[in-house]
Design a protein around this motif. Structure first.
Motif, mmCIF file in Angstrom:
data_model
loop_
_atom_site.group_PDB
_atom_site.id
_atom_site.type_symbol
_atom_site.label_atom_id
_atom_site.label_comp_id
_atom_site.label_asym_id
_atom_site.label_seq_id
_atom_site.Cartn_x
_atom_site.Cartn_y
_atom_site.Cartn_z
ATOM 1 N N ARG A 155 0.828 -1.205 0.000
ATOM 2 C CA ARG A 155 0.000 0.000 0.000
ATOM 3 C C ARG A 155 0.862 1.255 0.000
ATOM 4 O O ARG A 155 0.538 2.241 -0.659
ATOM 5 N N VAL B 98 0.474 4.195 -2.725
ATOM 6 C CA VAL B 98 0.121 5.564 -2.359
ATOM 7 C C VAL B 98 1.152 6.547 -2.888
ATOM 8 O O VAL B 98 0.815 7.606 -3.427
ATOM 9 N N ALA C 212 -2.542 5.980 5.887
ATOM 10 C CA ALA C 212 -2.699 5.734 4.459
ATOM 11 C C ALA C 212 -2.564 4.260 4.115
ATOM 12 O O ALA C 212 -2.972 3.831 3.034
ATOM 13 N N TYR D 231 -1.703 12.889 5.842
ATOM 14 C CA TYR D 231 -2.132 12.155 4.643
ATOM 15 C C TYR D 231 -2.845 13.089 3.680
ATOM 16 O O TYR D 231 -2.702 12.968 2.455
ATOM 17 N N GLN E 261 -1.758 14.433 -0.460
ATOM 18 C CA GLN E 261 -2.614 14.332 -1.634
ATOM 19 C C GLN E 261 -2.920 15.669 -2.302
ATOM 20 O O GLN E 261 -3.519 15.705 -3.378
#
Length: 289
Positions: A120, A124, A219, A235, A239
């Motif tokens: 993951r 991400v 995340a 997090y 983004q």
């Protein structure tokens, strides 16, 4: 026992059943429902449903996925943390994965928590336009699995291998492209996993060099309920650039919306600041028309 005594006992049990049914099955639920209708509580009791143009689009209390029909994350939306509730944020299947910090070895039918976190983290980082190195984490390999060795050899009285004869990177399955994340361990060449059972070896996790991960923990890990609608400010910040680019906005504009929907610690000292993902995404849609 006489028939009369038996009847009295059954009649007493029946009366207790009827009384408890009325108290706990009728009166108590009605009292709780009535309290929930008090102004200031009703909206919360109804689930804090969020509506846009008269249509329910979600709840402020329950997270949701922002993906396309194939399950791919949409770049113009902030993404929620992972969920282990059903297919994701299913209120009827709220649950955690029940995988703990010692779950570090993949099996034929189940991926370990460590490998889930490692993979993951890379995903991400890639999705948000960061270099692969930014997705590195402690105890993870560069290809996104748990950096764990099975060390085989004679052991001392404490159960530790003292003279390794064979070392396997248990989460890296052998194929034409696999290179073990370590060349050698205590002078023994590290091999990839060829599918045999290496559980007899001493399991040794290797921390590696990526001890300060850039991808936040929320995340890559699910909440205990699987329904958490919030992410950490860290997090969200990760983004901002991606969402701004996808929407043709400046990062400063997107960050301003994030800040407007960030909540501080409860009572000023409990928990951590949080960002409500649904609220941010709806505000972005409203700004973009």
């Amino acid at each position: 026992m006489k028939i009369s005594a038996l009847l009295r006992q059954h009649w007493a049990a029946l009366r207790a059943l009827l009384l408890l049914t009325v108290l706990l099955g009728v009166i108590y639920p009605l009292v709780i429902w009535a309290i929930a209708q008090i102004p200031g509580l009703k909206h919360h009791a109804d689930g804090l449903i969020v509506e846009v143009d008269g249509q329910a689009v979600g709840s402020s209390l329950i997270g949701q996925l922002f993906t396309d029909a194939n399950g791919n994350p949409l770049p113009e939306y902030f993404q929620s943390r992972p969920s282990a509730a059903g297919d994701g944020y299913d209120p009827l299947a709220t649950s955690a994965s029940n995988l703990g910090p010692e779950d570090i070895v993949d099996t034929a039918d189940r991926t370990s928590l460590l490998t889930l976190v490692c993979s993951r983290s890379l995903e991400v980082a890639e999705f948000n336009g960061l270099p692969a190195s930014a997705g590195g984490r402690p105890f993870c390999t560069n290809d996104g699995v748990g950096a764990v060795l099975s060390v085989i050899g004679p052991r001392d009285a404490g159960g530790n291998v003292v003279d390794p004869t064979k070392v396997i990177s248990v989460n890296q399955l052998c194929d034409t492209t696999t290179t073990p994340f370590l060349d050698t361990y205590e002078g023994v060449r590290v091999e990839c996993n060829d599918g045999q059972d290496y559980s007899m070896g001493q399991i040794v996790p290797i921390e590696g060099a990526a001890v300060d991960p850039q991808v936040p923990a929320d995340a890559v890990t699910a909440s205990g309920s699987g329904l958490d609608p919030h992410i950490s400010p860290a997090y969200a910040e990760l983004q901002v650039e991606r969402v701004a680019e996808a929407r043709g906005m400046s990062p400063a504009e997107v960050q301003q919306i994030v800040d407007a929907h960030t909540s501080g610690r409860v009572l000023g000292f409990m928990g951590e600041p949080t960002v409500n993902v649904l609220a941010v995404n709806l505000a972005l849609d409203e700004r973009n028309g």
